[in-house]
Design a protein around this motif. Structure first.
Motif, PDB file in Angstrom:
ATOM      1  N   HIS A 285       0.991  -1.026   0.010  1.00  0.00           N
ATOM      2  CA  HIS A 285       0.411   0.467   0.300  1.00  0.00           C
ATOM      3  C   HIS A 285       0.646   1.432   0.183  1.00  0.00           C
ATOM      4  O   HIS A 285       1.079   1.854  -0.122  1.00  0.00           O
ATOM      5  CB  HIS A 285      -0.925   0.655   1.387  1.00  0.00           C
ATOM      6  N   ARG A 286       1.810   1.322   0.928  1.00  0.00           N
ATOM      7  CA  ARG A 286       2.477   2.543   0.935  1.00  0.00           C
ATOM      8  C   ARG A 286       3.333   2.812   0.032  1.00  0.00           C
ATOM      9  O   ARG A 286       3.585   4.174  -1.052  1.00  0.00           O
ATOM     10  CB  ARG A 286       3.361   2.634   1.894  1.00  0.00           C
ATOM     11  N   ALA A 287       3.997   1.871  -1.126  1.00  0.00           N
ATOM     12  CA  ALA A 287       5.032   1.675  -2.314  1.00  0.00           C
ATOM     13  C   ALA A 287       4.355   1.837  -3.509  1.00  0.00           C
ATOM     14  O   ALA A 287       4.161   3.159  -4.412  1.00  0.00           O
ATOM     15  CB  ALA A 287       5.420   0.280  -2.557  1.00  0.00           C
ATOM     16  N   ALA A 288       2.543   2.351  -3.347  1.00  0.00           N
ATOM     17  CA  ALA A 288       1.649   1.824  -4.399  1.00  0.00           C
ATOM     18  C   ALA A 288       1.136   3.939  -4.529  1.00  0.00           C
ATOM     19  O   ALA A 288       0.816   4.330  -5.213  1.00  0.00           O
ATOM     20  CB  ALA A 288       0.555   1.687  -4.713  1.00  0.00           C
ATOM     21  N   HIS A 289       1.824   4.106  -3.132  1.00  0.00           N
ATOM     22  CA  HIS A 289       1.015   5.146  -3.084  1.00  0.00           C
ATOM     23  C   HIS A 289       2.134   6.711  -2.824  1.00  0.00           C
ATOM     24  O   HIS A 289       2.336   7.375  -4.010  1.00  0.00           O
ATOM     25  CB  HIS A 289       0.016   5.661  -1.729  1.00  0.00           C
ATOM     26  N   ALA A 290       2.243   6.789  -1.625  1.00  0.00           N
ATOM     27  CA  ALA A 290       2.919   8.016  -1.383  1.00  0.00           C
ATOM     28  C   ALA A 290       5.021   7.415  -2.107  1.00  0.00           C
ATOM     29  O   ALA A 290       5.268   6.506  -1.342  1.00  0.00           O
ATOM     30  CB  ALA A 290       3.024   9.538  -0.791  1.00  0.00           C
ATOM     31  N   HIS A 291       5.822   8.896  -2.372  1.00  0.00           N
ATOM     32  CA  HIS A 291       6.941   8.123  -2.342  1.00  0.00           C
ATOM     33  C   HIS A 291       7.607   8.287  -0.899  1.00  0.00           C
ATOM     34  O   HIS A 291       7.097   9.668   0.040  1.00  0.00           O
ATOM     35  CB  HIS A 291       7.839   9.761  -3.114  1.00  0.00           C
ATOM     36  N   PRO A 292       8.322   8.002  -0.477  1.00  0.00           N
ATOM     37  CA  PRO A 292       8.990   7.922   0.860  1.00  0.00           C
ATOM     38  C   PRO A 292       9.235   9.268   1.442  1.00  0.00           C
ATOM     39  O   PRO A 292       9.040   9.665   2.846  1.00  0.00           O
ATOM     40  CB  PRO A 292      10.524   6.817   0.608  1.00  0.00           C
ATOM     41  N   ARG A 293       9.718  10.315   0.929  1.00  0.00           N
ATOM     42  CA  ARG A 293       9.380  11.711   1.125  1.00  0.00           C
ATOM     43  C   ARG A 293       8.999  12.309   0.639  1.00  0.00           C
ATOM     44  O   ARG A 293       9.250  14.319   1.190  1.00  0.00           O
ATOM     45  CB  ARG A 293      11.436  11.769   0.486  1.00  0.00           C
ATOM     46  N   ASP A 294       7.297  12.515   0.098  1.00  0.00           N
ATOM     47  CA  ASP A 294       6.648  13.509  -0.060  1.00  0.00           C
ATOM     48  C   ASP A 294       6.738  14.070   1.381  1.00  0.00           C
ATOM     49  O   ASP A 294       6.652  14.812   0.806  1.00  0.00           O
ATOM     50  CB  ASP A 294       5.383  12.810  -0.107  1.00  0.00           C
ATOM     51  N   ASP A 295       6.123  13.299   2.180  1.00  0.00           N
ATOM     52  CA  ASP A 295       5.586  14.206   3.584  1.00  0.00           C
ATOM     53  C   ASP A 295       6.215  15.249   3.661  1.00  0.00           C
ATOM     54  O   ASP A 295       6.337  16.167   4.270  1.00  0.00           O
ATOM     55  CB  ASP A 295       4.677  13.116   4.735  1.00  0.00           C
ATOM     56  N   ALA A 296       7.691  14.298   3.881  1.00  0.00           N
ATOM     57  CA  ALA A 296       9.484  15.463   4.564  1.00  0.00           C
ATOM     58  C   ALA A 296       9.383  16.722   3.686  1.00  0.00           C
ATOM     59  O   ALA A 296       9.673  17.505   3.956  1.00  0.00           O
ATOM     60  CB  ALA A 296      10.334  14.478   4.917  1.00  0.00           C
ATOM     61  N   ARG A 297       8.929  16.319   2.400  1.00  0.00           N
ATOM     62  CA  ARG A 297       9.407  18.288   1.010  1.00  0.00           C
ATOM     63  C   ARG A 297       8.420  19.153   1.278  1.00  0.00           C
ATOM     64  O   ARG A 297       7.791  20.079   1.930  1.00  0.00           O
ATOM     65  CB  ARG A 297       8.804  17.289   0.263  1.00  0.00           C
ATOM     66  N   ARG A 298       7.220  18.291   1.647  1.00  0.00           N
ATOM     67  CA  ARG A 298       5.616  19.037   2.223  1.00  0.00           C
ATOM     68  C   ARG A 298       6.233  19.969   3.829  1.00  0.00           C
ATOM     69  O   ARG A 298       5.389  20.992   3.573  1.00  0.00           O
ATOM     70  CB  ARG A 298       4.912  18.439   2.118  1.00  0.00           C
ATOM     71  N   GLU A 299       6.542  19.095   5.125  1.00  0.00           N
ATOM     72  CA  GLU A 299       6.674  19.604   6.413  1.00  0.00           C
ATOM     73  C   GLU A 299       7.637  20.870   5.705  1.00  0.00           C
ATOM     74  O   GLU A 299       7.777  21.613   6.522  1.00  0.00           O
ATOM     75  CB  GLU A 299       7.401  18.465   7.209  1.00  0.00           C
ATOM     76  N   CYS A 300       9.207  20.631   4.672  1.00  0.00           N
ATOM     77  CA  CYS A 300       9.837  21.332   4.916  1.00  0.00           C
ATOM     78  C   CYS A 300       9.650  22.849   3.561  1.00  0.00           C
ATOM     79  O   CYS A 300      10.767  23.757   3.536  1.00  0.00           O
ATOM     80  CB  CYS A 300      10.989  20.830   5.407  1.00  0.00           C
ATOM     81  N   ALA A 301       8.413  22.310   3.095  1.00  0.00           N
ATOM     82  CA  ALA A 301       8.178  23.706   2.411  1.00  0.00           C
ATOM     83  C   ALA A 301       8.630  25.266   2.089  1.00  0.00           C
ATOM     84  O   ALA A 301       9.103  25.186   2.062  1.00  0.00           O
ATOM     85  CB  ALA A 301       7.251  23.201   1.685  1.00  0.00           C
ATOM     86  N   PRO A 302       8.531  25.441   3.273  1.00  0.00           N
ATOM     87  CA  PRO A 302       8.317  26.873   3.846  1.00  0.00           C
ATOM     88  C   PRO A 302       9.885  27.198   4.074  1.00  0.00           C
ATOM     89  O   PRO A 302      10.033  28.534   3.864  1.00  0.00           O
ATOM     90  CB  PRO A 302       7.329  27.296   4.862  1.00  0.00           C
ATOM     91  N   LEU A 303      11.056  26.314   3.766  1.00  0.00           N
ATOM     92  CA  LEU A 303      12.289  26.200   4.126  1.00  0.00           C
ATOM     93  C   LEU A 303      12.427  26.485   2.791  1.00  0.00           C
ATOM     94  O   LEU A 303      14.522  26.259   2.726  1.00  0.00           O
ATOM     95  CB  LEU A 303      13.160  25.871   4.997  1.00  0.00           C
ATOM     96  N   VAL A 304      12.427  25.310   1.414  1.00  0.00           N
ATOM     97  CA  VAL A 304      12.641  25.252   0.728  1.00  0.00           C
ATOM     98  C   VAL A 304      14.061  25.966   0.251  1.00  0.00           C
ATOM     99  O   VAL A 304      15.150  25.431  -0.400  1.00  0.00           O
ATOM    100  CB  VAL A 304      11.919  23.901  -0.335  1.00  0.00           C
ATOM    101  N   ASN A 305      13.945  27.420  -0.222  1.00  0.00           N
ATOM    102  CA  ASN A 305      14.461  27.892  -0.997  1.00  0.00           C
ATOM    103  C   ASN A 305      16.101  28.784  -0.092  1.00  0.00           C
ATOM    104  O   ASN A 305      16.877  29.522  -0.400  1.00  0.00           O
ATOM    105  CB  ASN A 305      14.165  29.499  -1.581  1.00  0.00           C
ATOM    106  N   ALA A 306      16.027  28.254   1.423  1.00  0.00           N
ATOM    107  CA  ALA A 306      16.961  28.882   2.486  1.00  0.00           C
ATOM    108  C   ALA A 306      18.101  28.236   2.371  1.00  0.00           C
ATOM    109  O   ALA A 306      18.185  26.575   1.439  1.00  0.00           O
ATOM    110  CB  ALA A 306      16.207  28.306   3.996  1.00  0.00           C
ATOM    111  N   PRO A 307      19.626  28.844   2.647  1.00  0.00           N
ATOM    112  CA  PRO A 307      21.039  28.206   3.113  1.00  0.00           C
ATOM    113  C   PRO A 307      20.434  26.920   3.400  1.00  0.00           C
ATOM    114  O   PRO A 307      19.596  26.821   5.085  1.00  0.00           O
ATOM    115  CB  PRO A 307      21.703  28.651   3.760  1.00  0.00           C
TER     116      PRO A 307
END
Length: 368
Positions: A285-307
């Motif tokens: 189920h997990r393999a068929a749905h989200a990339h393992p790092r998708d949630d992490a990317r969303r969590e740190c999205a506000p800082l994505v352009n920071a050093p």
């Protein structure tokens, strides 16, 4: 003669088995560690355990005994860190293939015992889910351990079970777990971990990393990527409990029910009956749905352009505010969604930081 150890759950249990071997027999004693190639989706995107036919470069010591070497490699799309681990650990690594169920595993273990000229088996688990009763709400991965217990029983070879770092896998609540385990047989020391500390720079096993940290004297609240709540590293975390195989069978109804299992599909069905779920199905189920790092990317999205260092500093402040004092390498990499190059650069910088962040194999969180 080689000592024969079996890593009950696959993944990081092979590392823990190496530590237990060092404590029981000394690191220089020849040994073989049998383990599943059943690794996290971040390592192996294909759900479930791998077969011997999923690897190239396997060394056949006997028709039923497959040895891994540094030249072994998983066949895409499968992934595995076991070939690299085979070069980093002193014991040889043998591959357990569970697709013929308990019966097939028993054949493989007997072949390994014959090759090692071993008259007994040390079965090793980190955390304690090997004594799960199946109804624990936090239980996630009972099947591999239960198959290992059932297979060792089927061989008829005397087997001792060692549970290291009770509760560090966050599967069976510690208040429930400790009465089942009894008093620890011994406590791990830093010297027992000398041969494995470096592997956590690239291996994502968190329970084994916490065990090694506890053995090296780290004490405090630790946060891992997998655990739903922080874990406390205290005096119990470096303890090793010794149980008879018969006692583990009494405690583990799934292992008892797998006694005559002839294939992995049947084992999944038995797990659904006893535990209410199949962990392989959950992986699918997990393999068929989200990339393992998708949630992490969303969590740190506000800082994505920071050093990079600023991103880490903001994450460190927030994590430390939750009362967490130490984290694993995996948690840093995945929660910040770091690329390989970013992870290498950040960890190198943190390793040289003042005050010190590196407390091998963990990282200390410091808020200036």
């Amino acid at each position: 003669m080689k000592r024969l150890l079996l890593a009950a759950g696959g993944g990081g249990d092979a590392i823990t088995a190496t530590v237990i071997h060092a404590a029981l027999h000394s690191p220089g004693t020849p040994a073989l560690v049998l383990t599943y190639a059943w690794e996290r989706l971040v390592v192996d995107p294909v759900p479930g355990p791998r077969r011997t036919t999923d690897f190239t470069g396997i060394e056949r010591a006997a028709p039923e005994l497959a040895l891994l070497t540094e030249k072994s490699a998983p066949i895409a799309p499968a992934g595995s860190l076991l070939p690299r681990l085979s070069g980093a650990l002193r014991p040889r690594l043998g591959l357990l293939d569970p697709y013929d169920g308990t019966i097939g595993l028993a054949r493989q273990i007997r072949a390994a015992a014959h090759w090692c000229r071993a008259d007994r088996i040390d079965l090793v688990d980190v955390g304690g889910d090997i004594v799960a009763r199946g109804d624990e709400p936090t239980l996630r991965s009972p099947l591999g351990d239960a198959l290992a217990v059932a297979a060792c029983a089927a061989t008829g070879i005397p087997t001792t079970v060692y549970v290291a770092g009770p509760g560090l896998d966050n599967e069976v609540p510690l208040p429930d777990l400790l009465p089942r385990l009894g008093a620890p047989a011994f406590t791990l020391d830093p010297v027992h971990t000398d041969g494995v500390t470096g592997v956590f720079d690239w291996h994502p096993s968190e329970a084994s990393a916490l065990l090694v940290a506890a053995a090296r004297g780290v004490r405090g609240v630790c946060g891992t990527r997998d655990a739903p709540r922080p874990l406390l590293l205290d005096g119990t975390a470096a303890g090793v409990h010794r149980l008879t195989l018969e006692r583990v069978l009494e405690l583990n109804p799934l292992a008892r029910a797998l006694a005559d299992c002839a294939d992995l599909d049947t084992a999944e069905d038995v797990s659904r009956t006893i535990c209410g779920f199949s962990e392989i199905e959950r992986e699918r189920h997990r393999a068929a749905h989200a990339h393992p790092r998708d949630d992490a990317r969303r969590e740190c999205a506000p800082l994505v352009n920071a050093p990079l260092r600023a991103r880490y500093a903001a994450w460190e402040r927030g994590t430390r505010a939750d009362g967490i004092e130490y984290v694993t390498t995996r948690r840093i990499i995945e929660e910040l969604a770091l690329s390989g190059a970013e992870a290498q650069a950040l960890l190198h910088e943190l390793g040289r930081a003042t005050p010190p962040r590196r407390v091998p194999p963990l990282w200390r969180l410091v808020v200036d």
